[in-house]
Design a protein around this motif. Sequence first.
Motif, mmCIF file in Angstrom:
data_model
loop_
_atom_site.group_PDB
_atom_site.id
_atom_site.type_symbol
_atom_site.label_atom_id
_atom_site.label_comp_id
_atom_site.label_asym_id
_atom_site.label_seq_id
_atom_site.Cartn_x
_atom_site.Cartn_y
_atom_site.Cartn_z
ATOM 1 N N PRO A 28 36.610 -2.336 -19.184
ATOM 2 C CA PRO A 28 35.702 -1.097 -18.988
ATOM 3 C C PRO A 28 35.898 -0.335 -20.428
ATOM 4 N N LEU A 29 36.738 -0.349 -21.197
ATOM 5 C CA LEU A 29 36.842 0.334 -22.522
ATOM 6 C C LEU A 29 35.764 0.063 -23.452
ATOM 7 N N ASN B 297 30.367 2.360 -25.521
ATOM 8 C CA ASN B 297 31.150 1.525 -24.487
ATOM 9 C C ASN B 297 31.773 2.513 -23.545
ATOM 10 N N GLY B 298 32.620 2.219 -23.058
ATOM 11 C CA GLY B 298 33.138 2.987 -21.852
ATOM 12 C C GLY B 298 34.097 3.968 -22.317
ATOM 13 N N ARG B 299 34.638 3.813 -23.612
ATOM 14 C CA ARG B 299 35.595 4.561 -24.252
ATOM 15 C C ARG B 299 34.585 5.851 -25.048
ATOM 16 N N ALA B 300 33.518 5.691 -25.264
ATOM 17 C CA ALA B 300 32.694 6.506 -25.982
ATOM 18 C C ALA B 300 32.488 7.766 -25.281
ATOM 19 N N THR B 301 32.565 7.879 -23.913
ATOM 20 C CA THR B 301 32.334 8.988 -23.303
ATOM 21 C C THR B 301 33.320 10.276 -23.342
ATOM 22 N N LYS B 302 34.465 9.699 -23.884
ATOM 23 C CA LYS B 302 35.725 10.518 -24.324
ATOM 24 C C LYS B 302 35.203 11.429 -25.534
ATOM 25 N N PHE B 303 34.758 10.825 -26.670
ATOM 26 C CA PHE B 303 34.638 11.180 -27.789
ATOM 27 C C PHE B 303 33.032 11.964 -27.992
ATOM 28 N N LYS C 151 35.011 -2.823 -11.769
ATOM 29 C CA LYS C 151 34.560 -2.958 -13.389
ATOM 30 C C LYS C 151 35.902 -3.143 -14.007
ATOM 31 N N GLY C 152 37.164 -3.287 -13.540
ATOM 32 C CA GLY C 152 38.346 -3.264 -14.243
ATOM 33 C C GLY C 152 39.117 -1.940 -14.598
ATOM 34 N N VAL C 153 38.589 -0.802 -14.239
ATOM 35 C CA VAL C 153 39.353 0.569 -14.165
ATOM 36 C C VAL C 153 40.576 0.459 -13.220
ATOM 37 N N LYS C 154 41.781 0.601 -13.645
ATOM 38 C CA LYS C 154 42.898 0.776 -12.707
ATOM 39 C C LYS C 154 42.896 1.922 -12.075
ATOM 40 N N GLU C 155 43.578 1.922 -10.734
ATOM 41 C CA GLU C 155 43.463 3.343 -10.014
ATOM 42 C C GLU C 155 44.055 4.514 -10.656
ATOM 43 N N GLU C 156 45.230 4.396 -11.428
ATOM 44 C CA GLU C 156 45.744 5.292 -12.079
ATOM 45 C C GLU C 156 45.164 5.837 -13.396
ATOM 46 N N GLU C 157 43.848 5.002 -13.729
ATOM 47 C CA GLU C 157 43.134 5.402 -14.782
ATOM 48 C C GLU C 157 41.949 6.247 -14.328
#
Length: 380
Positions: free
Chosen positions: A106-107, A164-170, A212-218
């Motif tokens: 997902p990242l 990508n999935g990481r982009a939403t952070k930045f 989609k591969g996101v772990k529950e703790e994430e």
Amino acid sequence: MKIVIAPDSFKGSLTSVQAANAICSGIKKVFPQADCTSIPLADGGEGTIDAVLAVFDGEKIYKRVHDPLGRLIDASFGWIEDRKMAIVETAAASGLPLLSREELNPLVATTYGTGELVKYALDYEPEHLIIGIGGSATVDAGIGFFQALGIQFYDGNRNTVEGNGRATKFIKEIDISGLDPRLNSTKITVMSDVTNPLLGETGAIAVFGKQKGVKEEEFPQYERWMANFADVVERSIGRDEKERSGSGAAGGLGFALRSFLQVEMKGGFSLIAELSNLEEKIKEASIVITGEGRIDASSLFGKVPIGIGNMARKYGIPCAAFAGAIEGDLEKLEAEGISLTAPIVDAPMLLEEAITNAESLLEKSAFRFMQALKVGKEIR
């Protein structure tokens, strides 16, 4: 005898087109002269293009685009010349079926390839663009999709952020001035049966993140990142779309489509029913046959067989539903217009065996059902 065949897909085994063909084949073995009208249905995910092309005379156009992990693949969109209609499905370039379970990431997964397909489709000058947004492997909130179509996304230092999935952070700034202007002169319908909002316990991450591969703790960190992106979008366009129905579809792509374009959101059943004049066809039928992979208590809440059953009931037309599995108390189905619910499995077997042989099992079920109708006619 006029028979309308309008199944949903049998998830994991048959597309709605394959299911409709199998049912028709079983019918014809008993009633060769039966007038079968097939209207395969779809929810915006895999098989949407095939379902629409089964209604209209069109073609698949193949283009070289990027898959969810950035690899080049051949993917298609649908084109119907006489209607100037293009159909793009997220699953074709950005879908879960393109990745193995081990490849889910997902990242880095992106909807960029789906944006590329839309760009190619616009070259055909469609008057109506349908975008099906089911079955994505992404949680990039549509950033990759819109990068392919000209929107620029920047971080706090005004560096371009990879979509990508990481982009939403930045992301801290969005420049929509480069958005492909052809999108503003095209009618756009987004097909999705997902009504979830972007955020919260019923949002894109909480409900669909795991597949989609996101772990529950994430979940909490992805939720924060998605909330950051939603805030930046609101500042950029001057309105808040995150609570709107369907914003959580396709890992937030629904939110981006609502935010950056003028779109109409429609469920797969209602859209194909409208395009195919399904109600008029059912009105003239002797019997209606529908089906899906599993029929249970949840089927009462907006699933395809219920929509078909209600349409048939309106005109007093009997409706039968086939399913790979049937569970729970289904007495309420009769009130929804489903006269008969029948499993296609005809002997004890493993799930894998049933999935592998679903087409044959469905054809045999339709055959047995028609035989029963024939006997009933002879008795009368």
